[in-house]
Scaffold this active site. Structure first.
Site, PDB file in Angstrom:
ATOM      1  CD  GLU B  47      -3.037   0.188   2.426  1.00 27.69           C
ATOM      2  OE1 GLU B  47      -3.154   1.321   2.905  1.00 27.69           O
ATOM      3  OE2 GLU B  47      -3.461  -0.847   2.985  1.00 27.69           O
ATOM      4  CG  ASP B  58      -4.337   7.639   8.083  1.00 26.58           C
ATOM      5  OD1 ASP B  58      -4.221   6.401   8.210  1.00 26.58           O
ATOM      6  OD2 ASP B  58      -4.494   8.210   6.995  1.00 26.58           O
TER       7      ASP B  58
END
Ligand SMILES: Cc1ncc(COP(=O)(O)O)c(C=O)c1O
Lengths: 392, 260
Positions: B47, B58
């Site tokens: 990724e 996040d």
């Protein structure tokens, strides 16, 4: 052909090309649940009655419309002020939080979270939470907790927990980020009480509807004072909730609608379409789509975006969005204080500044103007003193 | 079927549990070497984070990695240019936020991804309801649109997401942002919900920080995604050697459970 402005958004929560629901999957169910609960509540008499009751018996509504006589003579206009500064906690923010807190309660949520810049929305949320017996956590950029120490203490007195946000630029947009991150972890029992007409659908619509009490009352009150349709309706714009609330009472008529942004945070002036905080709207961003900081003397206008419905009203030309500079804002605050005995919030003073600049120019002499006086200036007095004395 | 999905189905058919480490593009000047190191150590896909100023899904580690990367001047174009110099077999999947792509233009972005061997994209703030233009652009460029499924997703949404996702389905182990937990949370339940409506490979992410978690997840999932644990090392200065041994530990753990 007549356009219907300020009706509900479409099925996907869009006002034209703006709005929508750009949220992580973890928040999708909460947004859908909220949408359903709100649609249900808005047609429920019992909900309407309990909100009206809180607005009148707790928050002090209706707020008056005051003819500003000395300012009117000075500007050769007929200026009326909708006095949101007289609502409990000192600004229009209470209208929205009482609606959302009652809705949270109705959904069986025990806790509300909120973001705040200067602290007005945080204080209002903490107030509504105390009133209704909900737990409350407010996210505030670390920079703002230092700039607005007294508001932090106010929220704590009201029983709220204030979390200083240390990520990113440590101001309002990061407080929103952090509130969204927190919401992911607690959607089951917590409502995110967003502070303006922004965020994913249904927030922009719902917050506008809760704030539309301003425009409804003002239209009626002006009529009683002999004004059928004001020539101009002006309000300051951060995310755009007080402006949306007052515009809602006049959007179907012919009044000129004007939103005043801070020159250092003008999403309509220098922004471009983008996606942030769950919505597609106009944002201040760099050439790579990274969000930039908004900067002005009023923390309440330091948001790098604008509510999606305003982006739509701007695109369709139904409302116009202009800016005021920091120095004209300070001067305007002094004029309103000395002429009318009302110390406005720095945010509100942006709308006053535009009025002082445009009277006799784009506003013809003798025009009738409704100024939305979104909040009182008590919170800003120390900062204004320093600015006037040239200390900052 | 997208080439990403063909590749990942092949990994599963070989009896291997897929290992997908996350590297924030631009986090260090030698970040592409970190990607290579991860692949040498046994990653089946990587990724690639494209930094955004406001990454709402996040936690602190990936936020910090994004800030460092942005401060170093990373852009979508710079990432694509650097990826073009990379020579790895494993497919690469972009992970970013929608504004980065929206601003660049969905068609241009899908095209740029395809030309720098990014064969899929995870955009957590772009649900299928809003994704029609992006899905069209991806379809024309063989870029897979990967969707997340959350523990809160009700059955009807799980079915919808399982249908919309390409390459693999990303099963979020918990209601949290990246890097905030260290366990498998509700992963098994989310994976089972997906399995009951689709046969697409299902990978577990958010909370996998140790080889033990990976080994446990391998018992019910087709792959694991390791993000913050790896980025945390890199932020602390780990270079290719350290990254390689970190990834290899996960590889060994997964291989110790796979049925060949
Ligand atoms: C008094 C006052 N007016 C205006 C604003 C700006 O918000 P909005 O544009 O949502 O009305 C604020 C925000 O803190 C405020 O405190």
């Amino acid at each position: 052909m007549t356009d219907l402005f300020m009706g509900p958004p479409d099925e996907r929560g869009r006002f034209g090309d703006f709005g929508g629901r750009f949220v992580p999957e973890a928040l999708m169910s909460a947004c859908l649940e909220l949408d359903e609960a709100y649609r249900d509540a808005r047609v429920d008499e019992t909900f309407a009655r309990s909100l009206e009751r809180e607005l009148s018996l707790f928050a002090g509504r209706p707020t008056p419309v005051t003819p500003l006589e000395r300012l009117s003579r000075r500007l050769d206009l007929r200026v009326f002020a909708k006095r949101e500064d007289l609502a409990h906690t000192g600004s229009h923010k209470i209208n929205n939080v009482l609606g959302q807190a009652l809705l949270a309660q109705r959904m069986g949520k025990h806790r509300v979270i909120a973001e705040t810049g200067a602290g007005q929305h945080g204080v209002a949320t903490a107030t509504a939470a105390a009133r209704l017996g909900l737990a409350c956590t407010v996210f505030m950029g670390e920079v703002d907790t230092k700039r607005q120490e007294l508001n932090v203490f106010r929220m704590e007195l009201l029983g709220a927990t204030v979390v200083p946000v240390t990520s990113g630029s440590r101001t309002l947009k990061d407080a929103v980020n952090e509130a969204l991150r927190e919401w992911v972890t607690c959607v089951a029992d917590t409502h995110y009480c967003i502070g303006s007409v922004m965020g994913p659908h249904p927030f922009p619509w719902m917050v506008r509807e809760f704030q539309s009490v301003i425009g409804r009352e003002a239209a009626h009150q002006l009529r009683e004072l002999g004004v059928e349709t004001p020539d101009v309706v002006v309000a300051c714009v951060g995310g755009g909730s007080n402006a949306a609330g007052v515009f809602a009472g006049f959007a179907e008529g012919t009044s000129r609608l004007v939103g005043v942004e801070a020159a250092g945070g003008s999403a309509v002036g220098v922004g471009s379409p983008g996606v942030l905080h769950g919505m597609r709207s106009l944002l201040i961003q760099d050439e790579f789509g990274q969000i930039e900081e908004a900067e002005s003397i009023s923390a309440g206008l330091d948001y790098p975006g604008i509510g999606p419905e305003h982006a739509y009203l701007a695109a369709r030309g139904r409302a116009e969005y202009v800016t005021a500079h920091d120095d004209e804002v300070i001067a305007a605050l002094q004029v309103l204080s000395e002429d009318e005995g009302i110390i406005p919030a720095l945010e509100t003073a942006h709308a006053v500044a535009w009025l002082l600049r445009e009277a006799g120019r784009s506003i013809a002499p003798g025009s009738t103007v409704l100024l939305n006086l979104s909040g009182r200036g008590d919170k800003d007095v120390a900062q204004v003193r320093a600015l006037i004395r040239g200390e900052s | 079927m997208t080439s990403l999905e063909t590749a990942l189905r092949r990994v599963r058919a070989s009896g291997r549990t897929a290992l997908v480490p996350y590297v924030m593009a631009g986090v260090t000047s030698d970040w592409t070497r970190l990607v290579e190191a991860a692949v040498h150590a046994g990653a089946d896909a990587v990724e690639i984070g494209l930094p955004f100023s406001d990454p709402i899904m996040d936690g602190v580690v990936i936020q910090e990695a994004a800030l460092r990367s942005l401060a170093a001047g990373t852009t979508l174009d710079s990432v694509c240019a650097e990826l073009a110099t990379l020579d790895v077999d494993a497919p690469l999947v972009a992970m970013t936020y929608y504004n980065v792509i929206h601003h660049y233009g969905v068609e241009r972005a899908a095209h740029a991804f395809a030309h720098s061997s990014l064969r899929g994209a995870i955009i957590p703030d772009l649900p299928p309801e809003e994704a029609a233009p992006w899905e069209r652009a991806c379809a024309q460029n063989d870029v897979a649109t990967v969707y997340l499924v959350a523990p809160s997703s009700p059955p009807a949404r799980v079915a919808r997401l399982a249908h919309a996702t390409q390459g693999f389905a990303y099963a979020a182990a918990r209601m949290a942002v990246t890097g905030s937990a260290s366990d498998l949370g509700d992963a098994r339940r989310v994976v089972n919900a997906l399995r009951s409506v689709s046969d697409i490979p299902v990978y577990v992410g958010i909370g996998i920080t140790t080889p033990d978690h990976a080994r446990e997840a391998a018992q019910f999932a087709d792959g694991v995604i390791v993000g913050s644990a790896l980025m945390s090392l890199v932020l602390d200065g780990a270079g290719t050697t350290r990254v390689e041994s970190f990834v290899r530990d996960f590889r060994r753990a997964l291989d110790s459970t796979s049925t060949p």
